[in-house]
Design a protein around this motif. Structure first.
Motif, PDB file in Angstrom:
ATOM      1  N   LEU B 542       0.838  -1.182   0.000  1.00 11.86           N
ATOM      2  CA  LEU B 542       0.000   0.000   0.000  1.00 11.86           C
ATOM      3  C   LEU B 542       0.881   1.243   0.000  1.00 11.86           C
ATOM      4  CD1 LEU B 542      -3.224   0.375   1.958  1.00 11.86           C
ATOM      5  CD2 LEU B 542      -1.605   2.234   2.006  1.00 11.86           C
ATOM      6  N   ASP B 543       0.516   2.195  -0.790  1.00  9.30           N
ATOM      7  CA  ASP B 543       1.267   3.425  -0.862  1.00  9.30           C
ATOM      8  C   ASP B 543       0.269   4.571  -0.799  1.00  9.30           C
ATOM      9  OD1 ASP B 543       3.485   4.902  -0.969  1.00  9.30           O
ATOM     10  OD2 ASP B 543       3.662   4.909  -3.155  1.00  9.30           O
ATOM     11  N   SER B 544       0.583   5.581  -0.031  1.00  7.36           N
ATOM     12  CA  SER B 544      -0.389   6.653   0.107  1.00  7.36           C
ATOM     13  C   SER B 544       0.307   7.975   0.353  1.00  7.36           C
ATOM     14  CB  SER B 544      -1.339   6.347   1.271  1.00  7.36           C
ATOM     15  OG  SER B 544      -2.292   7.364   1.371  1.00  7.36           O
ATOM     16  N   LYS B 545      -0.252   9.029  -0.173  1.00  5.26           N
ATOM     17  CA  LYS B 545       0.244  10.375   0.123  1.00  5.26           C
ATOM     18  C   LYS B 545      -0.954  11.205   0.565  1.00  5.26           C
ATOM     19  CE  LYS B 545       4.446  11.639  -2.285  1.00  5.26           C
ATOM     20  NZ  LYS B 545       4.729  11.031  -3.589  1.00  5.26           N
ATOM     21  N   THR B 546      -0.841  11.823   1.728  1.00  2.00           N
ATOM     22  CA  THR B 546      -1.955  12.602   2.233  1.00  2.00           C
ATOM     23  C   THR B 546      -2.314  13.699   1.232  1.00  2.00           C
ATOM     24  OG1 THR B 546      -1.102  12.153   4.410  1.00  2.00           O
ATOM     25  CG2 THR B 546      -2.794  13.856   4.253  1.00  2.00           C
ATOM     26  N   GLY B 547      -3.581  13.761   0.889  1.00  2.00           N
ATOM     27  CA  GLY B 547      -4.060  14.782  -0.035  1.00  2.00           C
ATOM     28  C   GLY B 547      -3.901  14.408  -1.488  1.00  2.00           C
ATOM     29  N   VAL B 548      -3.154  13.380  -1.797  1.00  2.00           N
ATOM     30  CA  VAL B 548      -2.899  13.044  -3.200  1.00  2.00           C
ATOM     31  C   VAL B 548      -3.586  11.749  -3.634  1.00  2.00           C
ATOM     32  CG1 VAL B 548      -1.129  12.560  -4.923  1.00  2.00           C
ATOM     33  CG2 VAL B 548      -0.707  14.268  -3.152  1.00  2.00           C
TER      34      VAL B 548
END
Lengths: 121, 697
Positions: B542-548
């Motif tokens: 899982l990969d995540s960027k806040t707001g993106v």
């Protein structure tokens, strides 16, 4: 020699049912999946009877009948339309295109055999 | 001649299911303001084919629904009615109803709730009757509601089940009143409906033979049935003055003249002949000739084998047959490996020809195996195709605007995996829609397009298939996950990396949704997704960027039948370790292995202490060495936890054919399956997840 019938329907199940019934009655049956396929198969060899569905992708039954009637070898071949609509519009269209007759869906195998027997013996 | 119709059921079921699926995807693609006539036609044809098939094979409940559906579609297709969003909605609903009915016929399932069926039919019929003037009918005896006609119908000897279906259809189309139920499956009813007489008859005809029906716009003359077998539709064009007694029922023997044929065409026997049409010439001849005599007019006598022309370019084969084939090829691969091993020791100069043949056999076997495996391969579009509907429904429910993009739908993977991946993927998609993509207001406030994008992407990478579910939503919140972890008493260090934080959401019972919705967020979920995918031999990242946005990546093996493994030796035994679990193999220095009280031995790998598990003690085998510094440690990882396995030596890397241990023997702790090696010996495949759990206590 067995009489040959070209059965054209886009529905596999109906086609199989028709072919199975007629083969069981001793006819030779060639199946086609739509009007275009039917026309090509009809060009490849002559048939004693053509059974065609009306509503099909690529080429519908009426167009197919018109195309067949334009070919000298199909000028007098019996052509039956298998149709779900037995309305007057369909009848006049079918007649204008040169169909020999129609058979309303749903039909049971017995009726199909009766009609085919009447037409080509 | 009687034909057993049930032999065609399976084909019909498959066909109907295909039509339903294509209908759904077409409906979802339709541009409401400017529908493509070709697509409308295709939708119509799908409904039409189902109607024809279900009528022929006796599934009258489906026929009833498709008939009304088809009516409305026909009107739209012909431009008599404008397409509206609510129509698409009810079409989709009707599709669901049909799917339910189909499943019920197919597997004897529970079927569809009758009220749902009636509701869908009623809505369809109502939409179809809108805007089009009802067909003028003779003045009814008692005035029914405006724009409606009162029909009186009588049925004779109709099977109860059929009658129930029919009454349900009719009730969905108007006000139905059963007037008399005179037992014996005879019934007379009164129906106020906006349907035209033709429509009504067409609908009835799908369920019962018109011979069993008398219909009138006035009161029915009870003597009507005296005439048996033939029904008349008073005022119907073309109705015979007197029904000819046809040879129907005899079926053969008498060839009637074209004139009689003509009269028969109106006898409502469902077929007819155009008298002066081409082709009649032959019929006349047939009529004249003895039945057995071949047709003189038939051009040519070409003896043409039908088989050559028979089917198109594909055949349907049962999965069991394919599996059997795969099994046999598996055996062949083993045999070939045994042969290769035996011939490895012969003198190459003396047996050159033999050795050449053996190596050729190896090539051919490998090709054969690949082609056989490819039979089971299906494009992932089989799974992806369900998502337009899911996204549409869920997004509407949540008031969000979402565009679904699918990439790489043609990527193929094993059929077994296709079936298993559907649920986890659906879960991920729902999660993205619910928690990932924000509401249009929030998106505008964040300076994004109000319409969010959800992307499903499939591709091959090496021997794996990679499926990505990514959204351009708000991303995961580190703070919220950490807070939640604290609340759930999950130990976390302060210096935890983002990657590790994201992994927390795969912990059982973890949900950060502020509000528990009925779409997702019930606290079961990501852990189940992860477990399911690992059960298939795959991994989740899982990969995540806040707001993106957030991207979940699933890696799966291409097939469940073959595994890439490392073979390791312990004493005289060979074990297989699935390659994708292995991180590294090393020989530790003596000082790196430490014994910890109550926790057994640990090994220091570059500052990280991993539990050390000796395979020989686990499986009670006499090893060549018990000293880790003389054997080999294989570092494995499962569920984010690592462990080191002590083995005697690494033997090699193989593709092995997986044989179930449970079906051939029984379940063994720490072992997931077995395989047969080139020398004919059985090697056990280690269950990594179980081993890591054991090592971690």
């Amino acid at each position: 020699m067995a009489k040959t019938i070209l059965a054209i329907d886009d529905s596999t199940s109906i086609r199989q049912m028709v072919a199975f019934t007629l083969k069981g009655a001793g006819y030779e049956v060639v199946e086609a999946v739509d009007g275009e396929d039917g026309l090509n198969k009809a060009k490849a060899k002559p048939f004693n009877l053509v059974l065609t569905d009306q509503n099909m992708p690529k080429m519908d039954g009426i167009t197919l009948i018109k195309s067949l009637r334009a070919m000298p070898q199909y000028k007098n071949t019996p052509i039956l339309v298998l149709t779900t609509e037995a309305g007057d519009t369909m009848k006049s269209q079918g007649k204008a295109a040169g169909a020999t007759g129609w058979l309303v869906k749903p039909f049971d195998p017995q009726k199909l055999m009766d009609v085919v027997k009447k037409v080509i013996g | 001649m009687t034909v057993d119709m049930s032999q065609f059921y399976e084909v019909f079921f498959e066909e109907a299911a295909e039509h339903l699926a294509s209908m759904e995807s077409l409906l979802l693609k339709l541009d409401i303001n400017a529908p493509d006539p070709d697509e409308l036609n295709a939708v119509f044809r799908a409904a039409h084919s189902i109607k024809g098939g279900s009528g022929t094979f006796g599934f009258t409940d489906m026929t009833g629904v498709t008939h009304i559906l088809e009516n409305l579609l026909d009107k739209i297709r012909k431009g008599e009615l404008a397409l509206r969003q609510e129509m698409i909605d009810v079409f989709l609903e009707a599709g669901d109803v049909l799917k339910g009915q189909l499943d019920a016929h197919r597997s004897g399932g529970a079927g569809v709730d009758e009220t749902t069926v009636a509701h869908v039919c009623a809505v369809l019929a109502q939409l179809a009757s809108e805007d089009t003037a009802p067909v003028a009918a003779p003045p009814p005896s008692v005035t029914p509601r405006q724009g409606r006609t009162r029909f009186h119908l009588a049925f004779k000897r109709v099977a109860k089940a059929k009658l129930e279906n029919l009454l349900r259809e009719l009730a969905g189309n108007g006000d139905l009143k059963v007037q008399e139920e005179s037992g014996n499956e005879n019934l007379s009813i009164m129906l106020d409906t906006s349907l035209s007489e033709t429509d009504l008859l067409e609908m009835i005809q799908y369920v019962v033979s018109l011979k069993q029906v008398v219909l009138a716009t006035g009161e029915i003359d009870p003597t009507e049935f005296a005439r048996e077998a033939f029904g008349f539709f008073e005022g119907n064009p073309g109705a015979p003055e007197e029904a000819p007694v046809a040879e129907e029922g005899d079926g053969f023997g008498l060839f009637i003249s074209p004139a009689e044929l003509k009269s028969q065409q109106e006898a409502d026997d469902g077929f007819g002949l155009f008298d002066d049409a081409p082709g009649m010439e032959q019929i006349k001849q047939v009529a004249a000739a003895a039945p057995s005599k071949p047709l003189a007019a038939a051009p040519g006598k070409t003896p043409m084998p039908t088989a050559t022309n028979a089917e198109g370019s594909s055949i349907r084969v049962s999965v069991e047959k394919v599996d059997q084939l795969i099994n046999l090829v598996g055996e062949l691969v083993i045999t070939q490996a045994m042969l290769a091993q035996t011939t490895a020791n012969v003198d190459p100069a003396l047996y050159e020809v033999l050795l050449n043949s053996v190596s050729q056999l190896e090539r051919n076997t490998r090709d054969l195996q690949e082609s056989v495996m490819s039979i089971r391969m299906m494009p992932i579009s089989f799974v992806f195709s369900r998502f337009p509907r899911v996204v549409r429904d869920v997004a509407t429910k949540l008031g969000k605007q979402v565009e679904l993009r699918t990439i790489g739908e043609g990527t193929e993977l094993d059929k077994g995996l296709i079936e298993k991946i559907a649920d986890p993927l659906t879960h991920l998609v729902r999660n993205s829609l619910d928690h990932g993509i924000e509401t249009p207001e929030k998106r505008i406030a964040a300076g994004k397009d109000p319409k969010g994008t959800l992307t499903l992407r499939a591709s091959h990478q090496g021997g794996n298939i990679v499926i990505e579910v990514s959204d351009d939503g708000g991303g995961l919140s580190r703070e919220r996950i950490l807070a939640k972890a604290k609340e759930k008493d999950i130990p976390v260090s302060d210096s935890i990396t983002d990657q590790e934080v994201w992994l927390l959401i795969f912990a059982p019972g973890f949900s950060t949704a502020e509000v528990v919705t009925d779409v997702s967020g019930r606290g079961v979920g990501m852990d189940v997704v992860k477990r399911n995918i690992e059960g298939m031999g795959g991994r989740v990242e899982l990969d995540s960027k806040t707001g993106v946005g957030t991207t979940v990546t699933i890696r799966l093996p291409l097939t469940l039948a073959i595994l890439d493994g490392m073979s390791v030796a312990v004493g005289d035994e060979i074990f297989i370790i699935p390659l994708n679990y292995i991180i590294e193999s090393l020989q530790p220095a003596e000082r790196d292995v430490k014994t910890v009280a109550s926790e057994g031995r640990v090994v220091n790998v570059r500052g990280e202490y991993l539990p050390l598990m000796a395979l020989h003690s686990l499986f009670n085998i006499k090893p060549k060495t018990r000293d880790p510094s003389k054997g080999i440690l294989v570092v494995i990882e499962s569920d984010g936890a690592k462990a080191a396995l002590l083995v005697d030596e690494l033997v090699g890397q193989h593709q092995v054919v997986i044989k179930s241990l449970e079906t051939n023997f029984r379940k063994v702790r720490g072992i997931s399956a077995a395989t047969i090696m080139g020398d004919g010996k059985v090697a056990l495949i280690l269950d990594m997840a179980a081993l890591v759990r054991m090592a971690r206590g």
